[in-house]
Design an enzyme around this catalytic site. Sequence first.
Site, PDB file in Angstrom:
ATOM      1  N   GLY A 151      18.768 100.294  25.036  1.00 20.00           N
ATOM      2  CA  GLY A 151      20.066  99.705  25.380  1.00 20.00           C
ATOM      3  C   GLY A 151      20.667  99.043  24.162  1.00 20.00           C
ATOM      4  CB  ILE A 153      18.372  94.267  22.522  1.00 25.79           C
ATOM      5  CG1 ILE A 153      19.327  93.126  22.908  1.00 25.79           C
ATOM      6  CG2 ILE A 153      17.259  93.747  21.619  1.00 25.79           C
ATOM      7  CD1 ILE A 153      18.700  92.041  23.781  1.00 25.79           C
ATOM      8  CB  SER A 173      15.886 105.698  27.120  1.00 27.19           C
ATOM      9  OG  SER A 173      17.092 105.984  27.694  1.00 27.19           O
ATOM     10  NE  ARG A 174      16.480 103.348  33.725  1.00 28.86           N
ATOM     11  CZ  ARG A 174      17.023 102.424  34.461  1.00 28.86           C
ATOM     12  NH1 ARG A 174      16.522 102.159  35.635  1.00 28.86           N
ATOM     13  NH2 ARG A 174      18.070 101.746  34.043  1.00 28.86           N
ATOM     14  CB  SER A 175      20.546 107.339  30.808  1.00 25.78           C
ATOM     15  OG  SER A 175      20.553 106.145  30.068  1.00 25.78           O
ATOM     16  NE  ARG A 232      14.330  87.353  30.962  1.00 25.06           N
ATOM     17  CZ  ARG A 232      15.111  87.092  29.915  1.00 25.06           C
ATOM     18  NH1 ARG A 232      14.660  87.252  28.670  1.00 25.06           N
ATOM     19  NH2 ARG A 232      16.350  86.665  30.091  1.00 25.06           N
ATOM     20  CD  GLU A 261       9.224  82.804  28.802  1.00 25.67           C
ATOM     21  OE1 GLU A 261       8.813  83.840  28.254  1.00 25.67           O
ATOM     22  OE2 GLU A 261      10.291  82.237  28.530  1.00 25.67           O
ATOM     23  CG  HIS A 279      12.281  83.054  25.562  1.00 23.63           C
ATOM     24  ND1 HIS A 279      12.031  83.372  26.870  1.00 23.63           N
ATOM     25  CD2 HIS A 279      13.402  83.755  25.213  1.00 23.63           C
ATOM     26  CE1 HIS A 279      12.962  84.210  27.301  1.00 23.63           C
ATOM     27  NE2 HIS A 279      13.794  84.459  26.320  1.00 23.63           N
ATOM     28  CB  ILE A 280      13.245  81.391  19.062  1.00 23.02           C
ATOM     29  CG1 ILE A 280      12.291  82.311  18.278  1.00 23.02           C
ATOM     30  CG2 ILE A 280      12.584  80.060  19.366  1.00 23.02           C
ATOM     31  CD1 ILE A 280      11.984  81.796  16.870  1.00 23.02           C
TER      32      ILE A 280
HETATM   33  P1  NAP Z   1      20.729  96.719  28.134  1.00 23.19           P
HETATM   34  O1  NAP Z   1      21.800  97.073  27.152  1.00 23.19           O
HETATM   35  O2  NAP Z   1      21.015  96.813  29.581  1.00 23.19           O
HETATM   36  O3  NAP Z   1      19.470  97.626  27.763  1.00 23.19           O
HETATM   37  C1  NAP Z   1      18.328  97.731  28.560  1.00 23.19           C
HETATM   38  C2  NAP Z   1      17.863  99.171  28.529  1.00 23.19           C
HETATM   39  O4  NAP Z   1      16.643  99.231  29.316  1.00 23.19           O
HETATM   40  C3  NAP Z   1      18.871 100.088  29.190  1.00 23.19           C
HETATM   41  O5  NAP Z   1      19.532 100.851  28.207  1.00 23.19           O
HETATM   42  C4  NAP Z   1      18.032 100.946  30.099  1.00 23.19           C
HETATM   43  O6  NAP Z   1      18.115 102.212  29.507  1.00 23.19           O
HETATM   44  C5  NAP Z   1      16.608 100.470  29.997  1.00 23.19           C
HETATM   45  N1  NAP Z   1      16.037 100.243  31.338  1.00 23.19           N
HETATM   46  C6  NAP Z   1      16.570  99.490  32.338  1.00 23.19           C
HETATM   47  N2  NAP Z   1      15.770  99.501  33.413  1.00 23.19           N
HETATM   48  C7  NAP Z   1      14.715 100.280  33.092  1.00 23.19           C
HETATM   49  C8  NAP Z   1      13.556 100.685  33.791  1.00 23.19           C
HETATM   50  N3  NAP Z   1      13.346 100.295  35.055  1.00 23.19           N
HETATM   51  N4  NAP Z   1      12.678 101.484  33.155  1.00 23.19           N
HETATM   52  C9  NAP Z   1      12.915 101.893  31.888  1.00 23.19           C
HETATM   53  N5  NAP Z   1      13.987 101.535  31.174  1.00 23.19           N
HETATM   54  C10 NAP Z   1      14.883 100.747  31.760  1.00 23.19           C
HETATM   55  O7  NAP Z   1      20.221  95.232  27.899  1.00 23.19           O
HETATM   56  P2  NAP Z   1      20.080  94.458  26.500  1.00 23.19           P
HETATM   57  O8  NAP Z   1      21.320  93.679  26.244  1.00 23.19           O
HETATM   58  O9  NAP Z   1      19.603  95.405  25.471  1.00 23.19           O
HETATM   59  O10 NAP Z   1      18.941  93.410  26.881  1.00 23.19           O
HETATM   60  C11 NAP Z   1      17.658  93.856  27.276  1.00 23.19           C
HETATM   61  C12 NAP Z   1      16.842  92.690  27.779  1.00 23.19           C
HETATM   62  O11 NAP Z   1      16.399  91.901  26.696  1.00 23.19           O
HETATM   63  C13 NAP Z   1      17.591  91.703  28.673  1.00 23.19           C
HETATM   64  O12 NAP Z   1      17.671  92.150  30.019  1.00 23.19           O
HETATM   65  C14 NAP Z   1      16.781  90.435  28.526  1.00 23.19           C
HETATM   66  O13 NAP Z   1      15.844  90.293  29.550  1.00 23.19           O
HETATM   67  C15 NAP Z   1      16.061  90.616  27.187  1.00 23.19           C
HETATM   68  N6  NAP Z   1      16.495  89.617  26.204  1.00 23.19           N
HETATM   69  C16 NAP Z   1      15.595  88.766  25.664  1.00 23.19           C
HETATM   70  C17 NAP Z   1      15.993  87.816  24.736  1.00 23.19           C
HETATM   71  C18 NAP Z   1      15.042  86.832  24.106  1.00 23.19           C
HETATM   72  O14 NAP Z   1      15.431  85.702  23.848  1.00 23.19           O
HETATM   73  N7  NAP Z   1      13.819  87.230  23.821  1.00 23.19           N
HETATM   74  C19 NAP Z   1      17.347  87.734  24.363  1.00 23.19           C
HETATM   75  C20 NAP Z   1      18.243  88.626  24.930  1.00 23.19           C
HETATM   76  C21 NAP Z   1      17.816  89.566  25.856  1.00 23.19           C
HETATM   77  P3  NAP Z   1      18.201 103.535  30.331  1.00 23.19           P
HETATM   78  O15 NAP Z   1      18.913 103.219  31.626  1.00 23.19           O
HETATM   79  O16 NAP Z   1      18.917 104.443  29.463  1.00 23.19           O
HETATM   80  O17 NAP Z   1      16.772 103.888  30.523  1.00 23.19           O
END
Ligand code: NAP
Length: 312
Positions: A151, A153, A173-175, A232, A261, A279-280
């Site tokens: 996605g 990130i 990735s799924r899509s 997560r 956590e 978690h930064i």
């Molecule tokens: P995003 O653009 O929605 O990307 C997530 C990707 O995961 C999607 O492209 C999706 O791709 C894939 N996905 C979703 N559900 C899935 C499943 N069940 N199985 C396999 N792949 C799956 O979100 P993002 O903005 O990149 O953020 C991703 C996550 O990072 C957030 O939801 C958050 O929890 C975490 N995060 C953590 C921090 C931190 O401080 N450590 C900061 C920001 C975000 P496909 O549908 O193409 O498979």
Amino acid sequence: MTRPLPEAVQTKAAEFFDLTVRPLTSPLTVEEMRAALSDFDGVVPTLGDMFSAEIFAAQPDWRCRILANFGVGYNHIDVEAARSKGLAVTNTPGAVTDATADIAMTLMLMSARRAGEGERLLRAGRWEGWHPTQLLGMHLGGKTVGIVGMGRIGQAIARRCHFGFGMNVAYHSRSAKTLDFPAEQMSSLLELAGAVDVLVIAVPGGDATHHLINAGVLDAMKSHAHLINIARGNVVEEAALIDALTAQKIGGAGLDVYEFEPDVPMALRMLENVVLLPHIGTAALEVREDMGMMSVENLRAFFAGETPPNAV
Ligand code: NAP
């Protein structure tokens, strides 16, 4: 606001709303969540505020119309349950992407190059000086990174790996994705896990991804490969990861998030072959300001009768 947010964000919110800021940094209790839903028109919750189906079900109707989450991840909110009570939910995508990708690179470099281990050695007064075979780690250039969840990130990490470090990129990735850099899509997670030198987790949390990275996936990884999790905590089965690291079945791990956590098991904390950050991923003032401004804009748009820009 369920936590103090940067001053500029609070000032902006106060321009539009009668603002109450809860002056604590801890997650809301059950009683506080109920009070938030019954005493306010809009709430800005964040990570740890567990708005579960039971919370919404406790009353037929709530005063609150919108949860404008501070953060892109919203697995702490049962969105379906919120909707069933007529509440909108929004998040803050995009604002967090580069900062979180940077922390993934930090973890990748620290784990591969044994930086945490080296710093502990030096701070403990045990460093006896440079020598040619000390603390030899894995060089990232020319290695293959595998992205789970391509996605926003995931792609930002892949770009850094490709353009910045000359790494090969593979992903599961799924899509299908349209990317402006070379990357090999692999049909299964196990195939990806077995093919790469660094496996990076960038999927959302929630039931669908709970323990996606389990003992089977860790077993499939190469013995020198590193696991990086910035997504997560409960996407990775932490007990299985501790077993794999303890038995040195994988090269190492870099973690920003934890299954339970802020509790991080002593068994994990005692290991040398893991880098542990608190978690930064988005912890930079301008990033937190951007996130907060997005939350405020979602609220403003919603109460102005417009479609909020980041409805989930
Ligand atoms: P995003 O653009 O929605 O990307 C997530 C990707 O995961 C999607 O492209 C999706 O791709 C894939 N996905 C979703 N559900 C899935 C499943 N069940 N199985 C396999 N792949 C799956 O979100 P993002 O903005 O990149 O953020 C991703 C996550 O990072 C957030 O939801 C958050 O929890 C975490 N995060 C953590 C921090 C931190 O401080 N450590 C900061 C920001 C975000 P496909 O549908 O193409 O498979």
